[in-house]
Design a protein around this motif. Structure first.
Motif, mmCIF file in Angstrom:
data_model
loop_
_atom_site.group_PDB
_atom_site.id
_atom_site.type_symbol
_atom_site.label_atom_id
_atom_site.label_comp_id
_atom_site.label_asym_id
_atom_site.label_seq_id
_atom_site.Cartn_x
_atom_site.Cartn_y
_atom_site.Cartn_z
ATOM 1 N N UNK A 1 -22.729 13.566 -9.851
ATOM 2 C CA UNK A 1 -22.007 12.352 -10.630
ATOM 3 C C UNK A 1 -20.563 12.697 -10.407
ATOM 4 N N UNK A 2 -19.790 11.642 -10.274
ATOM 5 C CA UNK A 2 -18.310 11.401 -10.023
ATOM 6 C C UNK A 2 -17.962 10.508 -10.836
ATOM 7 N N UNK A 3 -16.666 10.821 -11.598
ATOM 8 C CA UNK A 3 -15.725 10.052 -12.759
ATOM 9 C C UNK A 3 -14.703 9.279 -11.636
ATOM 10 N N UNK A 4 -14.636 7.907 -11.735
ATOM 11 C CA UNK A 4 -13.765 7.655 -10.885
ATOM 12 C C UNK A 4 -12.820 6.374 -11.795
ATOM 13 N N UNK A 5 -11.678 6.029 -11.236
ATOM 14 C CA UNK A 5 -11.028 5.068 -11.819
ATOM 15 C C UNK A 5 -10.803 4.070 -10.984
ATOM 16 N N UNK A 6 -11.120 2.791 -11.261
ATOM 17 C CA UNK A 6 -11.024 1.734 -10.228
ATOM 18 C C UNK A 6 -9.946 0.496 -11.114
ATOM 19 N N UNK A 7 -9.208 0.249 -10.297
ATOM 20 C CA UNK A 7 -8.225 -0.766 -10.971
ATOM 21 C C UNK A 7 -8.566 -2.232 -10.062
ATOM 22 N N UNK A 8 -8.804 -3.134 -11.015
ATOM 23 C CA UNK A 8 -9.018 -4.532 -10.360
ATOM 24 C C UNK A 8 -7.773 -5.486 -10.492
ATOM 25 N N UNK A 9 -7.574 -6.580 -9.656
ATOM 26 C CA UNK A 9 -6.614 -7.470 -10.183
ATOM 27 C C UNK A 9 -6.645 -7.909 -11.477
ATOM 28 N N UNK A 10 -5.407 -8.068 -11.876
ATOM 29 C CA UNK A 10 -5.210 -8.363 -13.418
ATOM 30 C C UNK A 10 -5.687 -9.915 -13.844
ATOM 31 N N UNK A 11 -5.783 -10.650 -12.561
ATOM 32 C CA UNK A 11 -6.082 -12.000 -12.896
ATOM 33 C C UNK A 11 -7.622 -12.138 -12.852
ATOM 34 N N UNK A 12 -8.278 -11.207 -12.487
ATOM 35 C CA UNK A 12 -10.042 -11.245 -12.701
ATOM 36 C C UNK A 12 -10.396 -10.664 -13.938
ATOM 37 N N UNK A 13 -11.211 -11.577 -14.569
ATOM 38 C CA UNK A 13 -11.705 -11.015 -15.817
ATOM 39 C C UNK A 13 -12.922 -10.098 -15.851
ATOM 40 N N UNK A 14 -13.586 -10.074 -14.972
ATOM 41 C CA UNK A 14 -14.751 -8.818 -14.588
ATOM 42 C C UNK A 14 -14.918 -8.934 -13.104
ATOM 43 N N UNK A 15 -15.633 -7.829 -12.928
ATOM 44 C CA UNK A 15 -16.101 -7.690 -11.329
ATOM 45 C C UNK A 15 -17.350 -6.928 -11.348
ATOM 46 N N UNK A 16 -18.470 -7.433 -10.679
ATOM 47 C CA UNK A 16 -19.879 -6.697 -10.778
ATOM 48 C C UNK A 16 -20.214 -5.841 -9.444
ATOM 49 N N UNK A 17 -20.454 -4.499 -9.346
ATOM 50 C CA UNK A 17 -20.488 -3.989 -8.298
ATOM 51 C C UNK A 17 -22.056 -3.534 -8.348
ATOM 52 N N UNK A 18 -22.678 -4.037 -7.535
ATOM 53 C CA UNK A 18 -24.406 -3.662 -7.523
ATOM 54 C C UNK A 18 -24.589 -2.533 -7.164
ATOM 55 N N UNK A 19 -25.810 -2.184 -7.626
ATOM 56 C CA UNK A 19 -26.473 -0.888 -7.455
ATOM 57 C C UNK A 19 -26.742 -0.691 -5.909
ATOM 58 N N UNK A 20 -26.224 0.328 -5.435
ATOM 59 C CA UNK A 20 -26.668 0.821 -4.075
ATOM 60 C C UNK A 20 -25.387 0.287 -3.237
ATOM 61 N N UNK A 21 -24.344 -0.105 -3.963
ATOM 62 C CA UNK A 21 -23.094 -0.278 -3.008
ATOM 63 C C UNK A 21 -22.292 1.024 -2.953
ATOM 64 N N UNK A 22 -21.559 1.050 -1.533
ATOM 65 C CA UNK A 22 -21.009 2.272 -1.164
ATOM 66 C C UNK A 22 -19.333 2.086 -1.595
ATOM 67 N N UNK A 23 -18.758 3.045 -2.304
ATOM 68 C CA UNK A 23 -17.450 3.154 -2.765
ATOM 69 C C UNK A 23 -16.671 4.014 -1.848
ATOM 70 N N UNK A 24 -15.621 3.497 -1.049
ATOM 71 C CA UNK A 24 -14.819 4.305 -0.275
ATOM 72 C C UNK A 24 -13.715 5.155 -1.216
ATOM 73 N N UNK A 25 -13.896 6.396 -1.156
ATOM 74 C CA UNK A 25 -12.823 7.209 -1.981
ATOM 75 C C UNK A 25 -11.989 8.230 -1.296
ATOM 76 N N UNK A 26 -11.624 7.932 -0.078
ATOM 77 C CA UNK A 26 -10.703 8.464 0.729
ATOM 78 C C UNK A 26 -11.033 8.980 2.117
ATOM 79 N N UNK A 27 -10.530 9.962 2.563
ATOM 80 C CA UNK A 27 -10.934 10.552 3.992
ATOM 81 C C UNK A 27 -10.944 12.113 3.850
#
Length: 76
Positions: free
Chosen positions: A3-29
């Motif tokens: 388990x990981x806890x992350x902080x994701x910021x989305x554009x302030x002009x977007x009401x909501x954003x859906x991230x589907x199951x199985x999507x990869x999130x890049x967290x650095x290098x």
């Protein structure tokens, strides 16, 4: 890591954003330049809600704790 806890910021002009199951999130290098990625285990919905204040309220009905508190106050 399981388990990981992350902080994701989305554009302030977007009401909501859906991230589907199985999507990869890049967290650095990694030091070798390869990407660090995490896969979502379930769908998540992101929004721009901001937590402005966190508080804790503790109510004890245990006389032992009250007794210890009184002793500690007398020591001060």
């Amino acid at each position: 890591a399981k388990n990981m806890y992350i902080n994701i910021q989305i554009d302030e002009n977007i009401d909501f954003l859906t991230v589907d199951q199985g999507k990869l999130i890049v967290a650095g290098q990694n030091p070798d330049g390869s990407e660090i990625t995490y896969e979502t285990e379930e769908e998540i919905i992101l929004n721009n809600t901001v937590i402005s204040d966190l508080r804790t309220l503790f109510l004890s009905r245990n006389k032992y704790f009250e007794y210890i508190r009184e002793i500690l106050e007398q020591v001060k």
